[in-house]
Design a protein around this motif. Structure first.
Motif, PDB file in Angstrom:
ATOM      1  N   SER A   1      11.381   7.695  -3.387  1.00  0.00           N
ATOM      2  CA  SER A   1      12.319   6.758  -3.089  1.00  0.00           C
ATOM      3  C   SER A   1      13.197   6.274  -4.174  1.00  0.00           C
ATOM      4  CB  SER A   1      11.415   5.433  -2.556  1.00  0.00           C
ATOM      5  OG  SER A   1      10.865   4.680  -3.374  1.00  0.00           O
ATOM      6  N   ARG A   2      14.503   5.748  -3.918  1.00  0.00           N
ATOM      7  CA  ARG A   2      15.338   5.451  -4.810  1.00  0.00           C
ATOM      8  C   ARG A   2      14.732   4.219  -5.766  1.00  0.00           C
ATOM      9  NH1 ARG A   2      20.614   3.867  -2.674  1.00  0.00           N
ATOM     10  NH2 ARG A   2      20.490   1.905  -3.282  1.00  0.00           N
ATOM     11  N   MET A   3      14.064   3.267  -5.225  1.00  0.00           N
ATOM     12  CA  MET A   3      13.232   2.320  -5.828  1.00  0.00           C
ATOM     13  C   MET A   3      12.395   2.844  -6.790  1.00  0.00           C
ATOM     14  SD  MET A   3      10.612   0.051  -6.379  1.00  0.00           S
ATOM     15  CE  MET A   3       9.785  -0.402  -4.805  1.00  0.00           C
TER      16      MET A   3
ATOM     17  N   ARG B   1       5.126  11.567  -8.303  1.00  0.00           N
ATOM     18  CA  ARG B   1       4.925  12.258  -7.022  1.00  0.00           C
ATOM     19  C   ARG B   1       4.058  11.449  -6.041  1.00  0.00           C
ATOM     20  NH1 ARG B   1       4.782  17.762  -7.853  1.00  0.00           N
ATOM     21  NH2 ARG B   1       3.328  18.007  -6.040  1.00  0.00           N
ATOM     22  N   MET B   2       4.421  11.676  -4.651  1.00  0.00           N
ATOM     23  CA  MET B   2       3.852  11.073  -3.636  1.00  0.00           C
ATOM     24  C   MET B   2       2.446  11.320  -3.783  1.00  0.00           C
ATOM     25  SD  MET B   2       4.993   9.104  -1.031  1.00  0.00           S
ATOM     26  CE  MET B   2       6.429   9.680  -0.054  1.00  0.00           C
ATOM     27  N   ASP B   3       2.198  12.661  -4.067  1.00  0.00           N
ATOM     28  CA  ASP B   3       0.797  12.897  -3.767  1.00  0.00           C
ATOM     29  C   ASP B   3      -0.319  12.208  -5.010  1.00  0.00           C
ATOM     30  OD1 ASP B   3       1.852  14.617  -5.600  1.00  0.00           O
ATOM     31  OD2 ASP B   3       1.293  16.611  -4.807  1.00  0.00           O
ATOM     32  N   HIS B   4       0.502  11.680  -5.925  1.00  0.00           N
ATOM     33  CA  HIS B   4      -0.303  10.993  -7.131  1.00  0.00           C
ATOM     34  C   HIS B   4      -0.422   9.492  -6.891  1.00  0.00           C
ATOM     35  CE1 HIS B   4       0.541  14.866  -9.762  1.00  0.00           C
ATOM     36  NE2 HIS B   4      -0.284  15.055  -8.672  1.00  0.00           N
ATOM     37  N   LEU B   5       0.504   9.130  -5.920  1.00  0.00           N
ATOM     38  CA  LEU B   5       0.601   7.667  -5.944  1.00  0.00           C
ATOM     39  C   LEU B   5      -0.311   6.964  -5.065  1.00  0.00           C
ATOM     40  CD1 LEU B   5       4.223   6.971  -4.394  1.00  0.00           C
ATOM     41  CD2 LEU B   5       3.349   6.729  -6.888  1.00  0.00           C
ATOM     42  N   PRO B   6      -1.036   5.955  -5.593  1.00  0.00           N
ATOM     43  CA  PRO B   6      -0.299   4.706  -6.481  1.00  0.00           C
ATOM     44  C   PRO B   6      -0.881   4.962  -8.019  1.00  0.00           C
ATOM     45  CG  PRO B   6      -2.300   3.610  -5.613  1.00  0.00           C
ATOM     46  CD  PRO B   6      -2.023   5.144  -5.112  1.00  0.00           C
ATOM     47  N   GLY B   7      -1.562   6.025  -8.236  1.00  0.00           N
ATOM     48  CA  GLY B   7      -1.959   6.130  -9.699  1.00  0.00           C
ATOM     49  C   GLY B   7      -1.018   5.628 -10.924  1.00  0.00           C
ATOM     50  N   PRO B   8       0.020   6.343 -10.911  1.00  0.00           N
ATOM     51  CA  PRO B   8       0.795   5.976 -12.277  1.00  0.00           C
ATOM     52  C   PRO B   8       1.496   4.696 -12.276  1.00  0.00           C
ATOM     53  CG  PRO B   8       1.409   8.083 -11.065  1.00  0.00           C
ATOM     54  CD  PRO B   8       0.691   7.592 -10.151  1.00  0.00           C
ATOM     55  N   LEU B   9       1.338   4.099 -11.040  1.00  0.00           N
ATOM     56  CA  LEU B   9       1.968   2.767 -10.825  1.00  0.00           C
ATOM     57  C   LEU B   9       1.019   1.658 -11.168  1.00  0.00           C
ATOM     58  CD1 LEU B   9       3.661   2.987  -7.383  1.00  0.00           C
ATOM     59  CD2 LEU B   9       4.781   3.254  -9.757  1.00  0.00           C
TER      60      LEU B   9
ATOM     61  N   GLU C   1      -1.776  -7.922  -9.603  1.00  0.00           N
ATOM     62  CA  GLU C   1      -1.925  -6.654 -10.066  1.00  0.00           C
ATOM     63  C   GLU C   1      -1.356  -5.927  -9.008  1.00  0.00           C
ATOM     64  OE1 GLU C   1      -6.109  -5.948 -10.594  1.00  0.00           O
ATOM     65  OE2 GLU C   1      -6.452  -7.229 -12.152  1.00  0.00           O
ATOM     66  N   VAL C   2      -0.672  -4.538  -9.806  1.00  0.00           N
ATOM     67  CA  VAL C   2       0.043  -3.757  -8.709  1.00  0.00           C
ATOM     68  C   VAL C   2      -0.934  -3.130  -7.505  1.00  0.00           C
ATOM     69  CG1 VAL C   2       1.066  -1.578  -8.585  1.00  0.00           C
ATOM     70  CG2 VAL C   2       1.506  -3.035 -10.441  1.00  0.00           C
ATOM     71  N   ARG C   3      -2.193  -2.912  -8.010  1.00  0.00           N
ATOM     72  CA  ARG C   3      -3.003  -2.572  -6.950  1.00  0.00           C
ATOM     73  C   ARG C   3      -3.500  -3.551  -5.802  1.00  0.00           C
ATOM     74  NH1 ARG C   3      -7.117   0.996  -7.243  1.00  0.00           N
ATOM     75  NH2 ARG C   3      -7.117   1.282  -9.560  1.00  0.00           N
ATOM     76  N   GLN C   4      -3.255  -4.613  -6.047  1.00  0.00           N
ATOM     77  CA  GLN C   4      -3.121  -5.667  -4.869  1.00  0.00           C
ATOM     78  C   GLN C   4      -1.968  -5.532  -4.164  1.00  0.00           C
ATOM     79  OE1 GLN C   4      -4.009  -8.945  -7.744  1.00  0.00           O
ATOM     80  NE2 GLN C   4      -5.516  -9.462  -6.220  1.00  0.00           N
ATOM     81  N   LEU C   5      -0.666  -5.378  -4.804  1.00  0.00           N
ATOM     82  CA  LEU C   5       0.520  -5.257  -4.119  1.00  0.00           C
ATOM     83  C   LEU C   5       0.376  -4.055  -3.247  1.00  0.00           C
ATOM     84  CD1 LEU C   5       3.499  -6.785  -4.229  1.00  0.00           C
ATOM     85  CD2 LEU C   5       3.932  -5.071  -6.046  1.00  0.00           C
ATOM     86  N   TRP C   6       0.093  -2.901  -3.659  1.00  0.00           N
ATOM     87  CA  TRP C   6       0.034  -1.714  -3.226  1.00  0.00           C
ATOM     88  C   TRP C   6      -0.918  -1.908  -1.647  1.00  0.00           C
ATOM     89  CZ3 TRP C   6       2.431   3.213  -3.342  1.00  0.00           C
ATOM     90  CH2 TRP C   6       1.817   4.203  -2.896  1.00  0.00           C
ATOM     91  N   HIS C   7      -1.665  -2.403  -1.622  1.00  0.00           N
ATOM     92  CA  HIS C   7      -2.589  -2.589  -0.527  1.00  0.00           C
ATOM     93  C   HIS C   7      -1.992  -3.679   0.541  1.00  0.00           C
ATOM     94  CE1 HIS C   7      -5.313   0.468  -1.627  1.00  0.00           C
ATOM     95  NE2 HIS C   7      -5.611   0.032  -2.781  1.00  0.00           N
TER      96      HIS C   7
ATOM     97  N   TYR D   1       8.333  -0.113   2.278  1.00  0.00           N
ATOM     98  CA  TYR D   1       8.612   1.263   2.507  1.00  0.00           C
ATOM     99  C   TYR D   1       9.001   1.938   1.248  1.00  0.00           C
ATOM    100  CZ  TYR D   1       8.028   0.921   7.534  1.00  0.00           C
ATOM    101  OH  TYR D   1       7.431   0.672   8.509  1.00  0.00           O
ATOM    102  N   ALA D   2       9.832   1.263   0.398  1.00  0.00           N
ATOM    103  CA  ALA D   2      10.412   1.832  -1.049  1.00  0.00           C
ATOM    104  C   ALA D   2       8.979   2.003  -1.753  1.00  0.00           C
ATOM    105  CB  ALA D   2      11.421   0.910  -1.651  1.00  0.00           C
ATOM    106  N   LEU D   3       8.212   1.182  -1.846  1.00  0.00           N
ATOM    107  CA  LEU D   3       7.068   1.078  -2.962  1.00  0.00           C
ATOM    108  C   LEU D   3       6.369   2.370  -2.521  1.00  0.00           C
ATOM    109  CD1 LEU D   3       5.167  -0.104  -5.164  1.00  0.00           C
ATOM    110  CD2 LEU D   3       4.226  -1.321  -3.283  1.00  0.00           C
ATOM    111  N   HIS D   4       6.257   2.637  -1.137  1.00  0.00           N
ATOM    112  CA  HIS D   4       5.412   3.871  -0.783  1.00  0.00           C
ATOM    113  C   HIS D   4       5.908   5.134  -0.626  1.00  0.00           C
ATOM    114  CE1 HIS D   4       2.475   0.460   0.229  1.00  0.00           C
ATOM    115  NE2 HIS D   4       1.739   1.281   0.099  1.00  0.00           N
TER     116      HIS D   4
END
Length: 426
Positions: free
Chosen positions: A161-163, A181-189, A215-221, A241-244
């Motif tokens: 995503s652009r974001m 990479r989509m297949d590595h998310l959210p790891g690097p974030l 934390e980003v982990r909480q944001l992701w979920h 959507y942009a985050l994912h």
């Protein structure tokens, strides 16, 4: 031979879609490129010479000392006694911006200009393979250094995503490249702070913290509905959507106003010296209206005092791009605002055109279209003045005495807006 849509012929599983370029310390880097004596020196760029204004850019050397965009000049001097302080040159930055666009375009098309120092390119077909995307990014970085200058370094982010691509571009500076990479998310974030993402400022970070999200982990979920609740609207869904890794729909905005403002240097702060600044901003509004084929049906004036406090006024009138009519309105509002503010010195002046309509708007059968008030003689004269100033230089011919302003009054480079070249002669 591989089938279309598989392997190196297209997406390799990373879902990569965007290549995002972010110039490092852009204004400061432009100055160091054009003035070799400033290279490798701590440097800040300022909008006006005052100890009480803030840096609008800081070089890498200044940032290493803790000086950053937004640092007050007085404090920056204390942090670095040998600091170089440079007046902003917006016309130079816009020129180099367009040169950068030309260089990027030799490698791949620019899909969107996001700001004066950030552009986004859409990856197509085989370019979405990570190796190919990285090669494009390295080629762009190298060509900018070779064709524009060694001080103009760019960081690049590549993501679905652009974001996320913008976020990636900020993860490794200067001259870095980060792929999400989509297949590595959210790891690097997960090593980021929540406010490292575009769209999460201090207020939003505070709101998230109150909701127990630090934390980003909480944001992701979080779910889309929970994000909508926290953001207070569709902005939350778009962020989810942009985050994912999915781009939300683009929103198209229409221009509803033209605004010019100026923070005054010390010698321009007395009330009698500040009034010509308000008139100059109004003249600029009129010139811009005519160039854009628009008329306005109102003006708003705001003045801010040095001792805090603000006064403002608004006038509505038949739609016009006649500078003489606009000046009549601003003079009337000026006296009203100065009386209401009741301070001897003024820090900032802002003029805004309201109720804008296309200049060729035809009269409505039932009289609903705004009335138009323009003097044909005025308009012929103003058209001639516009042409002379465009050809021979800004303010070569002026309406009334010229105020002692720097050359770029009103030609503001906002975060998401690059001034048009024409604005530097208006």
């Amino acid at each position: 031979m591989q089938k279309a849509g598989t392997g190196q012929a297209g997406d390799d599983g990373g879902g990569l879609k965007w290549l995002y370029l972010d110039m490092n310390a852009f204004f400061a880097s432009c100055e160091q490129q054009m003035r070799p004596e400033l290279r490798r020196r701590p440097l800040i760029v300022v909008p006006v010479r005052s100890d009480y204004t803030c840096a609008i850019a800081a070089s890498a050397e200044a940032k290493a000392l803790g000086i950053k965009t937004g640092t007050q000049v007085k404090l920056a001097k204390q942090m670095c006694p040998g600091l170089a302080i440079v007046d902003a040159r917006p016309d130079l930055y816009v020129d180099i911006h367009h040169r950068i666009l030309d260089v990027v375009d030799t490698v791949m098309p620019v899909e969107k200009v996001c700001s004066i120092d950030e552009v986004a390119c859409l990856l197509m077909g085989p370019q979405r393979h990570e190796a190919a995307a990285r090669a494009l990014g390295h080629r762009i970085q190298k060509r900018i250094l070779e064709r524009i200058g060694e001080c103009l370094t760019a960081s690049i982010g590549i993501a679905p995503s652009r974001m996320l691509a913008k976020t990636a571009a900020d993860m490794m500076k200067p001259l870095g490249m980060t792929v999400l990479r989509m297949d590595h998310l959210p790891g690097p974030l997960l090593g980021l702070e929540v406010d490292d993402f575009p769209g999460i400022g201090a207020a939003m970070k505070g709101r998230l913290f109150k909701a127990g999200i630090s934390e980003v982990r909480q944001l992701w979920h979080l779910s889309p509905s929970r994000m909508r609740q926290l953001w207070g609207g569709i902005g939350g869904d778009n962020f989810w959507y942009a985050l994912h890794g999915v781009d939300p729909p683009e929103t198209v905005t229409e221009r509803h106003s033209i605004s010019h403002s100026h923070v005054l240097a010390s010698e321009l702060r007395p009330v009698e010296a500040a009034r010509p600044v308000a008139r100059r901003l109004t003249v600029k509004c009129g010139t811009r209206l005519r160039r854009m084929g628009l008329r306005c049906g109102g003006l708003h004036l705001s003045i801010r005092g040095t001792a805090s406090g603000r006064a403002q006024a608004e006038r509505v009138f038949p739609a016009t791009s006649d500078t003489f009519r606009l000046l009549e309105a601003i003079d009337d509002m000026w006296h009203q605002c100065v009386g209401a503010l009741n301070q001897p010195r003024i820090q900032k002046v802002s003029v805004t055109c309201l109720r804008m309509i296309p200049a060729d708007t035809p009269p409505d059968l039932f009289g609903y279209s705004p009335a138009v008030q323009e003097d044909g003689r005025h308009m012929k004269l103003l058209k001639a003045l516009d042409g002379l100033n465009e050809r021979f230089g800004k303010d070569r011919v002026s309406i009334g005495p010229r105020p002692k302003l720097h050359d770029f009054v009103g030609a503001k480079i906002a975060f998401n807006r690059v001034p048009e070249v024409e604005e530097f002669w208006e």
